[in-house]
Design a protein around this motif. Structure first.
Motif, PDB file in Angstrom:
ATOM      1  N   UNK A   1       0.888  -1.225  -0.113  1.00  0.00           N
ATOM      2  CA  UNK A   1       0.093  -0.078  -0.164  1.00  0.00           C
ATOM      3  C   UNK A   1       0.938   1.195  -0.074  1.00  0.00           C
ATOM      4  N   UNK A   2       0.827   2.001  -0.917  1.00  0.00           N
ATOM      5  CA  UNK A   2       1.720   3.367  -1.343  1.00  0.00           C
ATOM      6  C   UNK A   2       0.763   4.332  -1.075  1.00  0.00           C
ATOM      7  N   UNK A   3       1.160   5.214  -0.249  1.00  0.00           N
ATOM      8  CA  UNK A   3       0.540   6.545  -0.006  1.00  0.00           C
ATOM      9  C   UNK A   3       1.360   7.704  -0.499  1.00  0.00           C
ATOM     10  N   UNK A   4       0.610   8.400  -1.363  1.00  0.00           N
ATOM     11  CA  UNK A   4       1.457   9.676  -1.875  1.00  0.00           C
ATOM     12  C   UNK A   4       0.968  10.968  -1.055  1.00  0.00           C
ATOM     13  N   UNK A   5       1.703  11.581  -0.440  1.00  0.00           N
ATOM     14  CA  UNK A   5       1.440  12.846   0.518  1.00  0.00           C
ATOM     15  C   UNK A   5       1.538  13.969  -0.146  1.00  0.00           C
ATOM     16  N   UNK A   6       0.475  14.598  -0.561  1.00  0.00           N
ATOM     17  CA  UNK A   6       0.608  16.171  -1.288  1.00  0.00           C
ATOM     18  C   UNK A   6       0.989  15.599  -2.582  1.00  0.00           C
ATOM     19  N   UNK A   7      -0.023  14.775  -3.437  1.00  0.00           N
ATOM     20  CA  UNK A   7       0.442  14.145  -4.704  1.00  0.00           C
ATOM     21  C   UNK A   7       0.468  15.363  -5.853  1.00  0.00           C
ATOM     22  N   UNK A   8      -0.307  16.237  -5.720  1.00  0.00           N
ATOM     23  CA  UNK A   8      -0.453  17.203  -6.617  1.00  0.00           C
ATOM     24  C   UNK A   8      -0.878  16.688  -7.927  1.00  0.00           C
ATOM     25  N   UNK A   9       0.093  17.020  -9.257  1.00  0.00           N
ATOM     26  CA  UNK A   9      -0.132  16.534 -10.587  1.00  0.00           C
ATOM     27  C   UNK A   9       1.275  16.068 -10.837  1.00  0.00           C
ATOM     28  N   UNK A  10       1.807  15.000  -9.975  1.00  0.00           N
ATOM     29  CA  UNK A  10       2.989  14.518 -10.216  1.00  0.00           C
ATOM     30  C   UNK A  10       2.811  13.256 -11.069  1.00  0.00           C
ATOM     31  N   UNK A  11       3.964  12.927 -11.887  1.00  0.00           N
ATOM     32  CA  UNK A  11       3.757  11.855 -12.609  1.00  0.00           C
ATOM     33  C   UNK A  11       4.061  10.516 -12.005  1.00  0.00           C
ATOM     34  N   UNK A  12       4.376  10.509 -10.654  1.00  0.00           N
ATOM     35  CA  UNK A  12       4.972   9.300  -9.920  1.00  0.00           C
ATOM     36  C   UNK A  12       4.030   8.353  -9.770  1.00  0.00           C
ATOM     37  N   UNK A  13       2.798   8.538  -9.253  1.00  0.00           N
ATOM     38  CA  UNK A  13       1.957   7.630  -9.301  1.00  0.00           C
ATOM     39  C   UNK A  13       1.667   6.864 -10.450  1.00  0.00           C
ATOM     40  N   UNK A  14       1.479   7.512 -11.592  1.00  0.00           N
ATOM     41  CA  UNK A  14       1.474   6.779 -12.803  1.00  0.00           C
ATOM     42  C   UNK A  14       2.535   6.044 -13.364  1.00  0.00           C
ATOM     43  N   UNK A  15       3.779   6.539 -12.999  1.00  0.00           N
ATOM     44  CA  UNK A  15       5.008   5.942 -13.149  1.00  0.00           C
ATOM     45  C   UNK A  15       5.186   4.422 -12.401  1.00  0.00           C
TER      46      UNK A  15
END
Length: 215
Positions: free
Chosen positions: A58-72
């Motif tokens: 389970x990965x939590x992105x903190x303040x994800x904004x419009x970053x491409x990291x989740x899609x990557x």
């Protein structure tokens, strides 16, 4: 970064709502600090080799904004991701943009108060510049609001992280200034740090790897 007044505005959702409202199609409005490609070697050492997609962390992105990291990460096989941001505009934007990616959820939340997340529920917490946006003023003697905001946030990360979880924090701030903020009251971290980048740029940045010390 800009002036102290401008830096102080970064801690408020209104600033980001205005920024993200200017989104232009598929172009991020504010991938202000390192893309997924830039961080590939860091992820390779600190995520891919230690927590494979098969384990379904389970990965939590903190303040994800419009970053491409989740899609990557999704393209690498990580299909259990939760992205939190306090800008409703960017949450709506990214939810629509990646509606075909089942396994990534975007939610509106303040990372200082993640009341809907149970404790010990997250395997990997990831921050790229979110803590940085809470910092302004003198780095030697941070204002009270900086200490309050950052400590609330870090204690929340500690709370939701599993005992064997890891908190990955990528920052452009100087390590000797952020370490005291990471080591806030109520937490007990084992902290490692990687120097990121090719060394050719004067824009130094770092990857912190935090794990709970359990007695």
């Amino acid at each position: 970064m800009g002036s102290s007044d401008e830096n102080e505005r970064l801690a408020h959702p209104e600033f980001w709502d205005q920024r993200y409202a200017q989104a232009n199609g598929d172009q991020p409005t504010h991938e202000w600090f390192r893309t997924f490609g830039d961080l590939d070697s860091f992820f390779n050492q600190r995520l891919f080799k230690t927590r494979s997609p098969d384990a379904n962390p389970k990965i939590l992105h903190l303040g994800s904004g419009d970053s491409d990291v989740p899609a990557g990460l999704y393209e690498r096989g990580y299909k259990n991701q939760l992205c939190l941001d306090f800008s409703t505009i960017v949450v709506d934007l990214m939810s629509k943009k990646h509606s075909n990616m089942e396994g990534i959820e975007w939610k509106h939340a303040d990372v200082r108060h993640m009341d809907n997340l149970p404790e010990n529920s997250i395997d990997v917490a990831f921050d790229k510049g979110t803590l940085d946006a809470m910092i302004h003023g003198s780095p030697w003697s941070p204002p009270d609001d900086v200490k309050d905001n950052t400590s609330q946030y870090i204690r929340e990360v500690d709370r939701v992280l599993k005992d064997n979880g890891v908190f990955l924090y990528v920052t452009y701030r100087q390590p000797h200034f952020v370490r005291p903020l990471l080591n806030c009251e109520g937490t007990n971290w084992d902290i490692e740090m990687d120097i990121l980048g090719d060394g050719a740029s004067s824009f130094a940045y770092h990857g912190f790897v935090l794990k709970k010390i359990i007695h």
